[in-house]
Design a protein around this motif. Structure first.
Motif: not given
Lengths: 612, 612
Positions: A460, A463, A467, A597, A599, B576-577, B580, B609-612
């Motif tokens: 994570h 990732h 980003q 959530f 954006p 995203a989850r 996290q 916003h994290l996408t993954k």
């Protein structure tokens, strides 16, 4: 500089003052305090290791007790080998050579993670097992406290947690005395016991043979189980080599001397107690420890000397639990620095990261104590798997280390560590074979699970790093900022929020959800006086709900200008007293949660300070 | 309209769909469902009231059991009086005449608060006592479940909580059957028991006389204690009059008919069971209820008929607990509307407020179940104080009501309610005298404490109203807005936050705390590329802490322009989850906490916003 606010004041009270960088070396341990802080785990295990050997042999009857002495001699030899092996780690890794670092650097990342997971489990069990055994020393002397076993365990846990939240240096000072008190107590007990034995005045303890004593055949499996249980005497040997940088300079030399002193003391006390248990016919019981039985027989029932031995045993065991309170947060910090654990465990200057480690350790140890009802014998099968995995990986890693460095005398060093690795690996297999069905399966499942958590965390974070990279990044062009203020009426807090909003944007809209026509008319009248440059938007609510129309409207505004900002301003009450928090701001919290959530939606709290 | 977000989706799953205003009357109760939902508390108490009388008389020996029948006849008469008295309340207060409203409007605010506190305690105890008694019906039939008593109680509690979070209408439909199932079961049991008695085939239960059976003298105090315990049969009588508006129109008429049906059923069943207990020589035991003993003797040991009676008893008792789940949130909402309870309990359109009441009720009931180990007999002394305080205040309030209205026939009405008030007041005194030392002291302390909380809450809300008034208010003139962004490095989230900040003010400063020279140099280089119009402020950190220099700097900025705004912008990761979340934003939370009490400081979270 302003005075410490409520938050900083609370933090100081809880954690102690921050330590400026140039004073940091004052925190370091001398040999004397180092032995006290880092050796208590290894030394204290003599308080229960003999009991575990005897309790295992008991199923083959009291006559099998004779095997306890050869078994304990083998364990003592192993302890010497492992200590000797770790002495080399101290010199090779003067900055601290925990199993995680040694295994990671020499074998590979996966070996490091397995070692780290094993150690975190091991430290948690050290806390639970040591506290349980410490409470057993109390309830042995005061059987009427037996029924409060779990409560006593949790009380000790809370004391340790709070003590450690205040910092390691105080720990060293507070806890130096008990280690030496225990060593002296046990040495006096052994001396007096041997004296009575030599002079022929030794009288057996006279414990009745319990019903669980059996006539099972004395199989190799049984002897191996007794051996595996006795190996609890070896736990904690690695603490000194993990803690090298905590020593005063010359760190390696001081740590090495401390390790040798610890190993000698542990071996003498373990063999002494096992020998005396044999001579005085100690029979282990769940309600009274072997050391308590011995002390009663040698020093007299309910004498001051007896109570001193029990007190010393309790104190050293609590201190052993304290060892884990130094080790767990330190390891969590190192693992976190590599990205395998959440950043909250990473030490970033103040003590906060260690505090998180202390809290997590306390929580897991408390769960173990409650689930296993504070019973040392039940916790035991879980204990040694983690210890011996980390021993084996650490020693094996050292062998590879020597092969890489090829410094003078590397062959001897590699041979010593290799022998250590083989020996601890064999013990690991014995422990796994004999203890899996008794509960070790929990740990065998837990370690891969923790490794999976490590890897998911690291994945994570990488990732996220991808980003966040600025390489090839063109920030989106956003100009317009629509500012919305959900209101339930017009009052000072709303007016102040409106004035703040007008400082941010020319497009400010107060949003009111209409559930009743009467107050709506009042608000529309008040708006003429107080609304300023802003617009008032009144929303219908067919479902009598406040949230749904508001969220729907925010959605519409987003749709109007999908690439621009929407700022939601929430007037937030800051009460004068803590309990008043319960009376405010719940709806603001809900709105924040609902918008989390979306954006491009920015949520801002404008505080309104209540004075009473 | 956008699709329900994660929050709204979760809320719908938990609470059911919102109800539009024009559909609200579809939720109303018919007489049949009304009896099921509102009478279960009163009807179900026949499952334990007789036991409590007998258990009290037992200390004077089994020979004292003869007094149970006259005692139960007195209680039945009382029940009729109280029901008759409440019937008048229904007609006088067709919009719902709970003890709180009646006492407040007629006697005064303090009487209302005492009634409300009593009722909230009463509802909580209804849940604990009914669930405990329901589980006793299970463990009477399956003694091997005895050891899981507390766990079973908590399991029922969780089911009730979740069921009620989904809404009252479903409750009515789900729970209509069990009430009638119970009434029919008990009527069949009484019928069969009488038949066997009349035909001379009744055989005694044959329970051995327990060791606690004594030869204490049969004092007046003992008889009064037995009477007080038997008065549990009267609990729940008020439920119908509290719930008038929940009925279909004509509400008062339907409620009145339901109340009469309930009183008749309760009296018949209570007297029937007490009479049969006498005939079949039932001796109460902690492990088996009297109804279970009777059913075994009359319907046969372990027959299907026996199990049906036990199942019906469990179901009605769980349903009785459910009554409190309708009453507690409704009362909390009314009290909250008057400002005496936090606004979270006030129904503001959606079901959220009731959900808070349901959660609070469940938490307190769970504490009672755990503390009293799910034992009905131990909970009992706490139960009746609250019930009879509210009965007495409610009836007394009605007397004053009639004196004010002086409508035709008011003297008769006042006399009926006055008689009810005197009778319930006398019972209250008897209960207080006989039960205080057995545990009722807890409730006698708790009620004034709750009243104090009510008053403190109301005082706080009126202080807040004063501080919010716009009368004579001149908003402070604030023009300049200094925007600060604490950063730990320069990456996309920081750059987006910077761009947002620049849309708010011309004075934007990124604040970096220097704990290590190397990354600081890198940040200063990156700033040239990404800094835009903003300034970079680098702070020294002698204590290696990130928070303290930051807070100090914010203090300096505040001091520069004490009357202007300071806005702190925190880039906030939105993962995203869910798991996290544990890996991010902890420091942002700490900064928010530390700034909470600074006036003029506004905290803004800019989501990334994290996408993954």
């Amino acid at each position: 500089m302003t005075e410490p606010s409520g938050f900083a004041g609370l933090k100081r009270l809880l954690l102690g003052k921050p330590i400026p960088s140039h004073l940091a070396h004052h925190e370091r341990l001398s040999r004397v305090t180092g032995l006290a802080v880092l050796s208590s785990d290894a030394l204290s295990s003599v308080a229960y290791a003999t009991d575990f050997i005897l309790a295992t042999l008991l199923v083959a009857g009291v006559s099998a007790f004779g095997y306890a002495i050869p078994i304990s001699l083998v364990i003592a030899a192993l302890l010497a080998i492992v200590a000797f092996s770790y002495r080399q780690t101290i010199h090779a890794y003067p900055t601290g050579g925990g199993a995680y670092i040694v295994a990671k650097e020499n074998i590979g990342p996966m070996a490091g993670l397995i070692a780290a997971a094993s150690l975190l489990v091991d430290y948690t069990l050290t806390v639970s097992v040591s506290i349980s055994a410490g409470v057993l020393a109390i309830t042995s002397a005061a059987p009427q406290l037996q029924q409060y076993r779990v409560e006593l365990c949790l009380a000790f846990l809370v004391v340790l947690m709070l003590g450690n939240l205040r910092g390691i240096r105080e720990s060293g000072q507070i806890f130096a005395v008990p280690t030496y008190f225990f060593v002296v107590s046990i040495m006096v007990l052994i001396g007096a016991g041997l004296l009575r034995y030599v002079t022929g005045t030794a009288a057996p303890v006279g414990t009745p043979v319990p019903p669980e004593a059996g006539h099972a055949p004395l199989t190799t499996f049984l002897l191996l189980t007794a051996f595996a249980n006795g190996c609890t005497a070896m736990t904690g040997v690695e603490a000194v080599s993990n803690g090298v940088p905590a020593f005063r300079p010359p760190e390696a030399k001081n740590a090495s001397a401390t390790l040798v002193a610890m190993a000698v003391l542990a071996i003498v006390m373990f063999i002494g107690i096992t020998f005396l248990a044999h001579v005085y016919l100690v029979i282990p019981k769940a309600e009274e420890s072997g050391v308590s039985q011995l002390a009663r027989a040698i020093l007299g029932n309910r004498t001051i000397a007896y109570y001193l031995v029990q007190a010393a045993t309790t104190l050293i065991l609590v201190l052993a639990a304290n060892t884990a309170y130094a080790d767990f947060p330190r390891l969590a910090s190192i693992v976190s620095r590599d990205g395998y654990l959440p950043r909250q465990f990473m030490n970033q200057g103040d003590r906060l990261a260690f505090s998180n480690g202390i809290l997590v350790l306390s929580a897991f140890a408390a769960v173990l104590i409650v689930v296993f009802r504070g019973d040392t014998q039940s916790l035991l099968p879980l204990y040694m798997i983690g210890v011996f995995i980390s021993f084996t990986l650490s020693q094996a890693g050292m062998v590879i280390h020597w092969r890489h460095t090829r410094e003078p005398g590397w062959r001897t060093s590699a041979a010593i560590n290799g022998f250590g690795a083989i020996v601890t690996g064999v013990v690991l297999i014995i422990v796994a074979v004999t203890k899996t069905l008794e509960g070790a399966w929990i740990v065998l499942l837990l370690i891969p699970l923790i490794v999976a958590v490590f890897k998911a965390t690291r994945r994570h974070y990488s990732h996220v790093a991808e980003q966040l990279t600025l390489k090839g990044y063109a920030p989106p062009v956003r100009r317009h900022n629509t500012v919305l203020i959900p209101i339930g009426g017009i009052q000072r807090a709303v007016v102040e929020a409106l004035r703040y909003a007008e400082s941010l944007s020319d497009d400010v809209r107060a949003v009111y959800v209409d559930t009743d026509p009467a107050p709506t008319a009042q608000i529309e009248r008040d708006w003429n006086t107080w609304g300023g440059k802003s617009r008032l938007v009144v929303l219908e609510s067919p479902f009598r709900s406040l949230m749904e129309p508001l969220l729907e409207y925010i959605g519409q505004v987003e749709d109007e200008r999908p690439d621009d900002y929407v700022t939601i301003i929430l007037p937030e009450f800051v009460p004068a007293r803590w309990w008043q928090h319960l009376l405010h701001n719940q709806r603001a919290l809900l709105i924040k949660g609902a918008l989390l959530f979306r954006p491009n939606v920015v949520v801002t709290s404008v505080p309104f300070h209540l004075t009473k």
